[in-house]
Design an enzyme around this catalytic site. Structure first.
Site, PDB file in Angstrom:
ATOM      1  N   HIS A  76      19.782   6.531   8.670  1.00  0.00           N
ATOM      2  CA  HIS A  76      19.485   5.808   7.430  1.00  0.00           C
ATOM      3  C   HIS A  76      18.357   4.798   7.624  1.00  0.00           C
ATOM      4  CE1 HIS A  76      23.777   6.996   7.450  1.00  0.00           C
ATOM      5  NE2 HIS A  76      23.476   7.444   6.243  1.00  0.00           N
TER       6      HIS A  76
HETATM    7 FE1  FES Z   1      23.011   4.560   9.292  1.00  0.00          FE
HETATM    8 FE2  FES Z   1      22.151   4.209  11.784  1.00  0.00          FE
HETATM    9  S1  FES Z   1      21.199   3.604   9.982  1.00  0.00           S
HETATM   10  S2  FES Z   1      23.947   5.200  11.124  1.00  0.00           S
END
Ligand code: FES
Length: 198
Positions: free
Chosen positions: A163
């Site tokens: 993410h």
């Molecule tokens: Fe979501 Fe690493 S940014 S698991």
């Protein structure tokens, strides 16, 4: 059959003694009952301990679990700028031999702008060595950046492709949804070139 006092007074001594012996079992009865009660209680205690033994035994970690909980890492072969990954308690641990530039970058970060403010010097035991658990604190992905060819984000640390969280050269989150910095595991230096994790 009960005898009257008068009949007993007239009984020969030997018959009186026999009569007294006939009453002895009643005198011993409490002692036998005590023994039966003690024996029953002992068996019950053994039974209770036996039934709880698997639970008691499970409170003590097995030898292989203890052995797995502590590992020693030789830092000698790790050149400045290199990173290695070791497995500790089934988790990846990143060990980074930082260059003076990487240390300076970590020290120059504006503390109040960090999502999880923490001084670099509070996250290391020696300036040139950073040791962190390589698990993103957002949802548990393993961030990229251990290999020189992998993306390291804008802060030269690690980039989590799940993410988009980015970590700096101190393992602190600088951008993205990760709420806190990469965890620093318990470890200590055994010598200049050896650490023990756990
Ligand atoms: Fe979501 Fe690493 S940014 S698991």
């Amino acid at each position: 059959m009960d005898r009257t006092n008068e009949e007993q007074d007239n009984m020969p001594t030997s018959e009186l003694q026999n009569s007294a012996k006939a009453g002895e079992p009643e005198a011993d009865e409490p002692r036998r009952r005590d023994f039966i009660h003690i024996a029953a209680a002992s068996f019950a205690a053994v039974g209770i301990v036996a039934s709880f033994w698997p639970i008691i035994a499970s409170l003590y970690p097995a030898a292989d679990v203890i052995a797995e909980g502590t590992i020693t890492v030789d830092l000698g072969p790790i050149e400045p700028g290199q990173r290695i990954t070791v497995e500790w308690r089934r988790k990846p641990v990143f060990i980074h031999h930082r260059t003076p530039e990487e240390v300076a970058a970590a020290r120059s970060a504006p503390l109040l702008s960090l999502p999880d403010p923490q001084l670099d010097r509070d996250r290391v035991k020696r300036d040139e060595w950073l040791v962190v658990v390589g698990v993103c604190t957002h949802l548990g992905c393993v961030p990229k950046g251990q290999l020189a060819r992998e993306p390291r984000g804008d802060y030269g640390g690690w980039f989590c492709p799940c993410h988009g969280s980015q970590y700096d050269t101190s393992g602190r989150v600088r951008r993205g949804p990760a709420p806190i910095n990469l965890e620093v595991p318990p470890y200590r230096f055994m010598s200049d070139a050896e650490i023990r994790l756990g």
